[in-house]
Design a protein around this motif. Structure first.
Motif, short mmCIF file in Angstrom:
data_model
loop_
_atom_site.label_atom_id
_atom_site.label_comp_id
_atom_site.label_asym_id
_atom_site.label_seq_id
_atom_site.Cartn_x
_atom_site.Cartn_y
_atom_site.Cartn_z
N GLN A 136 -26.26 -1.48 -3.72
CA GLN A 136 -26.03 -0.04 -3.53
C GLN A 136 -24.56 0.20 -3.23
O GLN A 136 -23.93 -0.54 -2.48
N HIS A 137 -24.02 1.27 -3.86
CA HIS A 137 -22.61 1.65 -3.70
C HIS A 137 -21.68 0.58 -4.29
O HIS A 137 -20.50 0.54 -3.96
N GLY A 138 -22.21 -0.27 -5.15
CA GLY A 138 -21.39 -1.29 -5.80
C GLY A 138 -21.17 -1.00 -7.26
O GLY A 138 -20.69 0.08 -7.62
N ASP A 139 -21.57 -1.92 -8.12
CA ASP A 139 -21.31 -1.81 -9.55
C ASP A 139 -21.99 -0.60 -10.18
O ASP A 139 -21.56 -0.13 -11.24
N PHE A 140 -23.05 -0.09 -9.55
CA PHE A 140 -23.82 1.01 -10.13
C PHE A 140 -23.75 2.29 -9.30
O PHE A 140 -24.46 3.24 -9.60
N GLY A 141 -22.95 2.30 -8.27
CA GLY A 141 -22.99 3.43 -7.35
C GLY A 141 -24.25 3.37 -6.52
O GLY A 141 -24.74 2.29 -6.19
N GLU A 142 -24.80 4.53 -6.20
CA GLU A 142 -26.03 4.60 -5.41
C GLU A 142 -27.20 4.97 -6.32
O GLU A 142 -27.13 5.94 -7.06
N THR A 143 -28.25 4.18 -6.26
CA THR A 143 -29.43 4.44 -7.09
C THR A 143 -30.54 5.04 -6.22
O THR A 143 -30.97 4.43 -5.25
N PHE A 144 -30.95 6.25 -6.59
CA PHE A 144 -32.02 6.93 -5.85
C PHE A 144 -33.40 6.48 -6.33
O PHE A 144 -34.30 6.31 -5.51
N ALA A 145 -33.55 6.34 -7.65
CA ALA A 145 -34.89 6.10 -8.19
C ALA A 145 -34.81 5.49 -9.58
O ALA A 145 -33.88 5.74 -10.35
N PHE A 146 -35.83 4.69 -9.88
CA PHE A 146 -36.02 4.16 -11.23
C PHE A 146 -37.52 4.20 -11.54
O PHE A 146 -38.34 3.72 -10.75
N ARG A 181 -39.34 2.40 -8.43
CA ARG A 181 -38.66 1.86 -7.25
C ARG A 181 -37.69 2.94 -6.74
O ARG A 181 -37.10 3.67 -7.53
N TYR A 182 -37.55 2.98 -5.41
CA TYR A 182 -36.74 4.04 -4.82
C TYR A 182 -35.76 3.46 -3.82
O TYR A 182 -36.04 2.46 -3.15
N GLY A 183 -34.61 4.13 -3.71
CA GLY A 183 -33.61 3.75 -2.75
C GLY A 183 -33.88 4.38 -1.39
O GLY A 183 -34.86 5.11 -1.20
N PRO A 184 -33.01 4.10 -0.43
CA PRO A 184 -33.19 4.66 0.92
C PRO A 184 -33.29 6.18 0.91
O PRO A 184 -32.55 6.85 0.18
N ASN A 185 -34.22 6.70 1.70
CA ASN A 185 -34.42 8.15 1.86
C ASN A 185 -34.90 8.83 0.59
O ASN A 185 -34.81 10.06 0.47
N HIS A 186 -35.42 8.06 -0.35
CA HIS A 186 -35.98 8.62 -1.57
C HIS A 186 -37.38 8.05 -1.79
O HIS A 186 -37.73 6.99 -1.27
N GLY A 187 -38.16 8.79 -2.59
CA GLY A 187 -39.51 8.35 -2.91
C GLY A 187 -40.08 9.27 -3.97
O GLY A 187 -39.38 10.16 -4.49
N PRO A 188 -41.34 9.09 -4.33
CA PRO A 188 -41.94 9.88 -5.41
C PRO A 188 -41.89 11.39 -5.21
O PRO A 188 -41.92 12.14 -6.19
N ASP A 208 -39.85 3.55 -30.44
CA ASP A 208 -40.30 2.32 -31.11
C ASP A 208 -41.15 1.45 -30.20
O ASP A 208 -41.98 0.66 -30.67
N ILE A 209 -40.99 1.60 -28.87
CA ILE A 209 -41.78 0.81 -27.92
C ILE A 209 -42.56 1.72 -26.96
O ILE A 209 -43.12 1.24 -25.97
N ASP A 210 -42.59 3.03 -27.26
CA ASP A 210 -43.32 4.00 -26.43
C ASP A 210 -42.94 3.83 -24.96
O ASP A 210 -43.80 3.68 -24.08
N LEU A 211 -41.64 3.92 -24.70
CA LEU A 211 -41.12 3.66 -23.36
C LEU A 211 -40.25 4.83 -22.90
O LEU A 211 -39.41 5.33 -23.65
N ILE A 212 -40.46 5.24 -21.66
CA ILE A 212 -39.63 6.24 -21.01
C ILE A 212 -39.04 5.62 -19.75
O ILE A 212 -39.78 5.04 -18.94
N LEU A 213 -37.74 5.72 -19.59
CA LEU A 213 -37.05 5.23 -18.40
C LEU A 213 -36.34 6.39 -17.73
O LEU A 213 -35.65 7.17 -18.39
N VAL A 214 -36.51 6.50 -16.43
CA VAL A 214 -35.83 7.54 -15.65
C VAL A 214 -34.99 6.86 -14.58
O VAL A 214 -35.49 5.98 -13.86
N ARG A 215 -33.74 7.25 -14.49
CA ARG A 215 -32.88 6.77 -13.42
C ARG A 215 -32.17 7.97 -12.81
O ARG A 215 -31.59 8.80 -13.51
N ASN A 216 -32.26 8.09 -11.50
CA ASN A 216 -31.50 9.11 -10.78
C ASN A 216 -30.65 8.44 -9.71
O ASN A 216 -31.07 7.44 -9.12
N GLY A 217 -29.47 8.95 -9.51
CA GLY A 217 -28.60 8.36 -8.51
C GLY A 217 -27.25 9.02 -8.48
O GLY A 217 -27.09 10.18 -8.88
#
Length: 347
Positions: free
Chosen positions: A46-56, A68-75, A315-324
């Motif tokens: 966290q706060h490194g190569d990717f900044g801060e990640t809230f959720a994936f 998966r969720y970062g600190p102070n985050h959730g569904p 092509d693989i019926d995949l959805i990815l969500v990243r917030n941060g």
């Protein structure tokens, strides 16, 4: 025209997530060690190569298979959309096109361009605005030490009427001859949509909820409006990561949700059909208010400032969500590459 990969239907027996997401497992043949190491990276550093990640969040074949969720985050914690809101705006335009209230190939209904009969901006269509090819002069810059029209629009002298601010810029290029990503164009589109719906402010928010959010189970979106009553569709629609994934699933399923057509036939293909770009463009391929290729060949995505992403890989019926919060160019590019590697784990 570039061949588009087919959009997969909802697998038989898989419930639609209008209420709750159906749960599933990661693919049995996946290299789990590689996947786990990739997912660990932004959360451990966290706060490194990717900044801060809230959720994936990962949705595979219509089922929620990983989150998966970062600190102070959730569904249940909403995250900023930033420019992911542009793709939501594109959906709202599609609904109005289907209603017969908006023609994206006709001149855009922009009062600032109607004042003079010889105003060359009258040639701009909603299609050109959606493809960031209006030709309007607009500086999309977020660094504090550089001139920025987008910052002035969102937080400066343009904030009370974002569409008027954006529509007041002159042409820098003939409409349709130059690609230039500009948040101002989206807010012009957003006002055109409000005019077509005859609804501003709370009335337009009701339209958003009744025609888009509620039918697909998006309960958490919080769109922001300016004082003129225009949805700031360039930048502001907070939602939970699971709801961003619902929006992605609507596009993965060609605008149909549980047997009900939400978007007109062909609207998703329109979104993911490449826009012409001059050779000097460095942004990456673009469709109509959707980005192209981040999750592999044939993928398309809603991208936002500081690394907000909803990636759709048909092509693989995949959805990815990243917030941060990826504050720098390097961090955001690391997130982009990371999402591409995650998608490859499913191939």
């Amino acid at each position: 025209m570039t061949s588009l990969p087919p959009l997969p239907p909802q697998p038989a027996g898989t419930p639609w997530p209008t209420e709750e997401w159906p749960l599933g497992d990661l693919p049995a043949g996946m290299d789990r060690a590689r996947f786990d190491a990739l997912v660990d990276a932004p959360f451990v550093r966290q706060h490194g190569d990717f900044g801060e990640t809230f959720a994936f969040v990962a949705v595979h074949k219509g089922r929620l298979v990983y989150e998966r969720y970062g600190p102070n985050h959730g569904p249940d914690v909403t995250c900023p959309s930033w420019s992911e809101a542009k793709s939501i705006t594109q959906a709202l335009v599609g609904i109005l096109v289907d209603d017969g209230k908006l023609d994206i190939q006709a001149p855009a209904d922009v009062r600032e361009w109607r004042e003079a009969a010889d105003d060359p901006r009258r040639a701009i269509t909603p299609d050109l605005l959606l493809r960031m090819s209006s030709g309007l002069a607009f500086i999309e810059e977020y660094l504090p030490d550089r001139p920025s029209d987008v910052v002035e629009m969102l937080w400066g002298k343009g904030k009370e009427d974002v569409a008027h601010f954006a529509a007041s810029f002159p042409l820098a290029h003939k409409p349709g001859t130059f690609y230039s990503y500009a948040s101002g164009t989206t807010n012009i589109v957003s006002r055109c949509a409000a005019q077509a719906a005859d609804a501003f402010g709370p009335d337009f928010e009701s339209f958003m909820r009744e025609r888009l959010f509620e039918p697909i189970g998006m309960r958490t979106p919080r769109p922001k409006f300016d004082k003129a009553g225009t949805f700031i569709g360039s930048s502001f629609c907070f939602a939970t990561p699971r709801d961003f994934a619902r929006f992605g699933l609507l596009y993965m399923r060609d605008g149909v949700w549980d047997g009900r057509r939400i978007l007109p036939p062909g609207w998703v293909d329109y979104a993911r059909t490449p826009t012409w770009q001059q050779e000097t463009t460095v942004d990456g391929p673009y469709g109509a208010h959707w980005w192209l290729g981040l999750g592999g060949r044939g993928s398309f995505s809603a991208n936002g400032y500081e690394g907000q992403f909803t990636v759709i890989a048909p092509d693989i019926d995949l959805i990815l969500v990243r917030n941060g919060k990826a504050p720098g160019v390097t961090e955001k590019e690391n997130v982009r590459r990371w999402l591409g590697k995650i998608a490859d784990c499913f191939r």
